[in-house]
Write a protein that holds these residues in place. Structure first.
Motif, PDB file in Angstrom:
ATOM      1  N   TRP A 141       0.994  -1.105  -0.057  1.00 35.25           N
ATOM      2  CA  TRP A 141      -0.076   0.091   0.035  1.00 35.25           C
ATOM      3  C   TRP A 141       0.942   1.033  -0.040  1.00 35.25           C
ATOM      4  O   TRP A 141       1.981   1.242   0.761  1.00 35.25           O
ATOM      5  CB  TRP A 141      -1.036   0.130   1.259  1.00 35.25           C
ATOM      6  CG  TRP A 141      -2.087  -0.818   1.132  1.00 35.25           C
ATOM      7  CD1 TRP A 141      -2.181  -1.924   1.590  1.00 35.25           C
ATOM      8  CD2 TRP A 141      -3.256  -0.702   0.475  1.00 35.25           C
ATOM      9  NE1 TRP A 141      -3.494  -2.735   1.627  1.00 35.25           N
ATOM     10  CE2 TRP A 141      -4.188  -1.717   0.738  1.00 35.25           C
ATOM     11  CE3 TRP A 141      -3.905   0.456  -0.417  1.00 35.25           C
ATOM     12  CZ2 TRP A 141      -5.370  -1.809   0.090  1.00 35.25           C
ATOM     13  CZ3 TRP A 141      -5.038   0.259  -0.821  1.00 35.25           C
ATOM     14  CH2 TRP A 141      -5.777  -0.920  -0.571  1.00 35.25           C
ATOM     15  N   VAL A 142       0.587   2.220  -0.568  1.00 37.50           N
ATOM     16  CA  VAL A 142       1.309   3.466  -0.771  1.00 37.50           C
ATOM     17  C   VAL A 142       0.088   4.538  -0.441  1.00 37.50           C
ATOM     18  O   VAL A 142      -1.073   4.351  -0.930  1.00 37.50           O
ATOM     19  CB  VAL A 142       2.010   3.907  -1.936  1.00 37.50           C
ATOM     20  CG1 VAL A 142       3.317   2.779  -2.300  1.00 37.50           C
ATOM     21  CG2 VAL A 142       1.031   3.950  -3.385  1.00 37.50           C
ATOM     22  N   ARG A 143       0.733   5.545   0.248  1.00 33.45           N
ATOM     23  CA  ARG A 143      -0.103   6.794   0.544  1.00 33.45           C
ATOM     24  C   ARG A 143       0.679   7.994  -0.295  1.00 33.45           C
ATOM     25  O   ARG A 143       1.736   8.301  -0.003  1.00 33.45           O
ATOM     26  CB  ARG A 143      -0.076   6.879   2.179  1.00 33.45           C
ATOM     27  CG  ARG A 143      -0.773   8.443   2.583  1.00 33.45           C
ATOM     28  CD  ARG A 143      -1.249   8.575   3.925  1.00 33.45           C
ATOM     29  NE  ARG A 143      -1.677   9.816   4.035  1.00 33.45           N
ATOM     30  CZ  ARG A 143      -2.261  10.353   5.203  1.00 33.45           C
ATOM     31  NH1 ARG A 143      -2.227   9.565   6.273  1.00 33.45           N
ATOM     32  NH2 ARG A 143      -2.760  11.511   5.564  1.00 33.45           N
ATOM     33  N   HIS A 144      -0.052   8.495  -0.842  1.00 33.32           N
ATOM     34  CA  HIS A 144       0.122   9.830  -1.769  1.00 33.32           C
ATOM     35  C   HIS A 144      -0.882  11.100  -1.264  1.00 33.32           C
ATOM     36  O   HIS A 144      -2.028  10.895  -1.489  1.00 33.32           O
ATOM     37  CB  HIS A 144       0.140   9.608  -3.174  1.00 33.32           C
ATOM     38  CG  HIS A 144       0.513  10.846  -3.895  1.00 33.32           C
ATOM     39  ND1 HIS A 144      -0.455  11.479  -4.809  1.00 33.32           N
ATOM     40  CD2 HIS A 144       1.831  11.408  -4.009  1.00 33.32           C
ATOM     41  CE1 HIS A 144      -0.011  12.396  -5.421  1.00 33.32           C
ATOM     42  NE2 HIS A 144       1.385  12.510  -5.036  1.00 33.32           N
ATOM     43  N   GLY A 145      -0.433  11.874  -0.683  1.00 34.90           N
ATOM     44  CA  GLY A 145      -1.262  13.187  -0.030  1.00 34.90           C
ATOM     45  C   GLY A 145      -1.979  12.415   0.973  1.00 34.90           C
ATOM     46  O   GLY A 145      -1.603  11.871   1.906  1.00 34.90           O
ATOM     47  N   ASN A 146      -3.344  12.514   0.805  1.00 36.38           N
ATOM     48  CA  ASN A 146      -4.145  11.853   1.682  1.00 36.38           C
ATOM     49  C   ASN A 146      -5.139  10.524   1.022  1.00 36.38           C
ATOM     50  O   ASN A 146      -6.024  10.403   1.561  1.00 36.38           O
ATOM     51  CB  ASN A 146      -5.357  12.801   2.157  1.00 36.38           C
ATOM     52  CG  ASN A 146      -4.624  13.921   2.896  1.00 36.38           C
ATOM     53  OD1 ASN A 146      -3.774  13.880   3.720  1.00 36.38           O
ATOM     54  ND2 ASN A 146      -4.975  15.090   2.533  1.00 36.38           N
ATOM     55  N   ARG A 147      -4.333  10.135   0.088  1.00 36.17           N
ATOM     56  CA  ARG A 147      -4.806   9.017  -0.792  1.00 36.17           C
ATOM     57  C   ARG A 147      -3.995   7.598  -0.511  1.00 36.17           C
ATOM     58  O   ARG A 147      -2.772   7.843  -0.647  1.00 36.17           O
ATOM     59  CB  ARG A 147      -5.181   9.109  -2.062  1.00 36.17           C
ATOM     60  CG  ARG A 147      -6.115   8.221  -2.840  1.00 36.17           C
ATOM     61  CD  ARG A 147      -6.386   8.573  -4.504  1.00 36.17           C
ATOM     62  NE  ARG A 147      -7.270   7.924  -5.029  1.00 36.17           N
ATOM     63  CZ  ARG A 147      -7.207   7.715  -6.332  1.00 36.17           C
ATOM     64  NH1 ARG A 147      -6.658   8.674  -6.979  1.00 36.17           N
ATOM     65  NH2 ARG A 147      -7.963   7.064  -6.897  1.00 36.17           N
ATOM     66  N   TRP A 148      -4.776   6.564  -0.308  1.00 37.09           N
ATOM     67  CA  TRP A 148      -4.227   5.303  -0.345  1.00 37.09           C
ATOM     68  C   TRP A 148      -4.293   4.435  -1.488  1.00 37.09           C
ATOM     69  O   TRP A 148      -5.628   4.457  -1.969  1.00 37.09           O
ATOM     70  CB  TRP A 148      -4.682   4.210   0.895  1.00 37.09           C
ATOM     71  CG  TRP A 148      -4.119   5.073   2.132  1.00 37.09           C
ATOM     72  CD1 TRP A 148      -4.703   5.703   3.072  1.00 37.09           C
ATOM     73  CD2 TRP A 148      -3.053   4.486   2.954  1.00 37.09           C
ATOM     74  NE1 TRP A 148      -3.940   5.902   4.122  1.00 37.09           N
ATOM     75  CE2 TRP A 148      -3.034   5.389   4.078  1.00 37.09           C
ATOM     76  CE3 TRP A 148      -2.111   3.902   2.725  1.00 37.09           C
ATOM     77  CZ2 TRP A 148      -1.944   5.216   4.973  1.00 37.09           C
ATOM     78  CZ3 TRP A 148      -0.951   3.571   3.345  1.00 37.09           C
ATOM     79  CH2 TRP A 148      -0.897   4.512   4.577  1.00 37.09           C
ATOM     80  N   VAL A 149      -3.547   3.658  -2.083  1.00 37.48           N
ATOM     81  CA  VAL A 149      -3.838   3.090  -3.279  1.00 37.48           C
ATOM     82  C   VAL A 149      -2.730   1.747  -3.274  1.00 37.48           C
ATOM     83  O   VAL A 149      -1.775   1.784  -2.480  1.00 37.48           O
ATOM     84  CB  VAL A 149      -3.366   3.659  -4.699  1.00 37.48           C
ATOM     85  CG1 VAL A 149      -4.329   4.958  -4.758  1.00 37.48           C
ATOM     86  CG2 VAL A 149      -2.192   4.205  -4.716  1.00 37.48           C
ATOM     87  N   GLN A 150      -3.127   0.557  -3.996  1.00 33.91           N
ATOM     88  CA  GLN A 150      -2.222  -0.328  -3.826  1.00 33.91           C
ATOM     89  C   GLN A 150      -1.051  -0.201  -5.068  1.00 33.91           C
ATOM     90  O   GLN A 150      -1.343   0.605  -5.812  1.00 33.91           O
ATOM     91  CB  GLN A 150      -3.244  -1.501  -4.570  1.00 33.91           C
ATOM     92  CG  GLN A 150      -3.846  -2.495  -3.084  1.00 33.91           C
ATOM     93  CD  GLN A 150      -4.169  -3.626  -3.928  1.00 33.91           C
ATOM     94  OE1 GLN A 150      -4.682  -4.150  -4.917  1.00 33.91           O
ATOM     95  NE2 GLN A 150      -4.002  -4.700  -2.837  1.00 33.91           N
ATOM     96  N   ALA A 151      -0.040  -0.750  -4.755  1.00 32.07           N
ATOM     97  CA  ALA A 151       1.114  -0.669  -5.719  1.00 32.07           C
ATOM     98  C   ALA A 151       1.993  -1.609  -5.621  1.00 32.07           C
ATOM     99  O   ALA A 151       1.766  -2.644  -4.726  1.00 32.07           O
ATOM    100  CB  ALA A 151       1.912   0.719  -4.941  1.00 32.07           C
TER     101      ALA A 151
END
Length: 429
Positions: free
Chosen positions: A339-349
């Motif tokens: 999981w990665v967090r960019h800003g305030n968003r979590w996405v799978q990576a």
């Protein structure tokens, strides 16, 4: 002058906590009851100033710093926020956390741990590692504090040899070194008052810190704002046929004013800024570094994790190159999902490939198939949903991601986006 946020870093037992304690003690930033506790613990011996920051029981028992401790003090000319970061390799992730929001890094070098009999002094691995991490995290100023200078029989020549080694390392690594100063955290030499010695005519550590610049976010760039919170507005905007919402976030770079057209990512919908809020008041504009609330002229589907940008200025990517500082005991491997967090968003990576790992001794990239704990490497990343990433050198918010292990939920790495190639058609996840 703005408050300076700085961290202390270095190897174990270099004297980081003692140095901060000395700064607090000499600047009279210690409460009377804290001094009483230190005096009782000392039982007639010199005060152990490291106890002012080592607040955890395990830290006091083992004599090491485990977690980041924040302390505050002020002089007649400036306010300071100090982060005491752990020196042990096991807690490097805590040092990265402290460095991420710092204006400066004071890297301590324990002169008693170095072999001064050699023509060229070999620096400790943690000195190199923490300096490189501070550089990667865009800490604007690095100060080398050569500690325990009072322990040398000939401090002048000893300091000169260590300074030469630090300057050679800094030049090879491209570090922005603001100063290299000798100190004795235990005795207080050259910490707040200049050192009275024939071989040193430079400033004290505190004088150096008082003159350092703070981090300035770019205000001349296009707007970039990660949405942190969506609030239903308590007041009906005049002329609006709907109940407006306030889109809150801290502006990463650029600025915004009432009447500007903005674009919401990932939906790519556009709207006009009808009103702006800051600290509860209605304002006409807001700029980088400030937290602001935007009210749009029409109802859009906007939620936490979205980005608000100037139209046609942000490219969303599912593939991008990055520098990865790996902090987990489980090695980073290509193909594994996170999981990665960019800003305030979590996405799978996932890491699609590992290009190289940095040898902290030679500063040269080496071929690698995985990244062990505390390694720094170049990788290629894939994310499940396109993100408006920017090079970390241009935007510390849009160019930084944290990597989390989906099984253990541990923070596994710090991901810093490198220069991005020209836009290309991204492959499907």
């Amino acid at each position: 002058m703005q408050a300076l946020r700085f961290l202390t870093a270095g190897s174990v037992d270099d004297g980081k906590s003692t140095l901060i304690g000395r700064l607090l003690f000499d600047s009279q930033a210690i409460l009377a009851d804290q001094l009483d506790v230190l005096a009782r613990r000392a039982a007639g011996k010199p005060l152990d100033l490291s106890l002012l920051t080592d607040g955890l029981e395990a830290e006091r028992e083992q004599g090491i710093t485990i977690d980041v401790a924040y302390r505050y003090f002020a002089t007649k000319t400036r306010k300071f926020i100090i982060a005491d970061a752990p020196g042990h390799e096991q807690y490097t992730r805590n040092m990265v956390t402290a460095a991420a929001g710092s204006d400066a890094a004071v890297v301590l070098v324990d002169v008693t741990k170095l072999d001064l009999s050699q023509p060229e002094v070999a620096l400790l691995p943690q000195t190199r590692r923490h300096s490189l991490l501070a550089q990667l995290l865009r800490v604007p100023s690095i100060v080398f504090a050569v500690n325990k200078i009072d322990a040398l029989a000939e401090p002048g020549p000893g300091f000169a040899k260590v300074k030469a080694a630090l300057e050679a390392f800094a030049q090879a690594a491209g570090l922005n070194v603001a100063a290299t100063v000798p100190v004795s955290a235990l005795r207080g030499d050259n910490v707040t008052q200049p050192l009275d010695a024939p071989w040193w005519d430079g400033p004290s550590l505190l004088q150096v810190l008082e003159g350092l610049p703070t981090t300035q976010e770019r205000t001349d760039a296009p707007l970039s704002l990660p949405v942190q919170f969506v609030q239903k507005d308590a007041y009906q905007t005049e002329g609006a046929g709907f109940q407006p919402r306030v889109l809150w976030g801290r502006i990463a770079h650029g600025g915004v004013k009432v009447g500007d057209e903005v674009e919401v990512l990932p939906s790519r919908q556009r709207a006009i800024v009808a009103a702006l809020r800051r600290a509860g008041d209605e304002v006409a504009d807001a700029k980088a570094g400030e937290s602001a609330g935007l009210i749009l002229d029409r109802q859009l589907d906007v939620s936490r994790g979205d980005w608000i940008v100037t139209p046609e200025t942000a490219d969303s990517r599912t593939h991008f190159p990055a520098t990865l500082a790996w902090l987990d005991t489980e090695p980073a491997k290509a193909g594994r999902k996170y999981w990665v967090r960019h800003g305030n968003r979590w996405v799978q990576a996932r890491i699609s490939s590992i290009d190289s790992v940095l040898d902290i001794h030679t500063l040269q990239p080496q071929d690698a198939h995985e990244l062990p704990v505390n390694a720094i490497g170049r990788v290629q990343m894939e994310v499940q949903h396109a993100l408006p990433v920017e090079p970390f050198a241009d935007n510390r918010v849009g160019g930084a991601l944290i990597v989390v292990d989906p099984a253990s939920h541990r923070t596994s790495g710090a991901l810093l986006v490198d220069a991005i190639p020209a836009p290309a058609e991204d492959d499907a996840w």
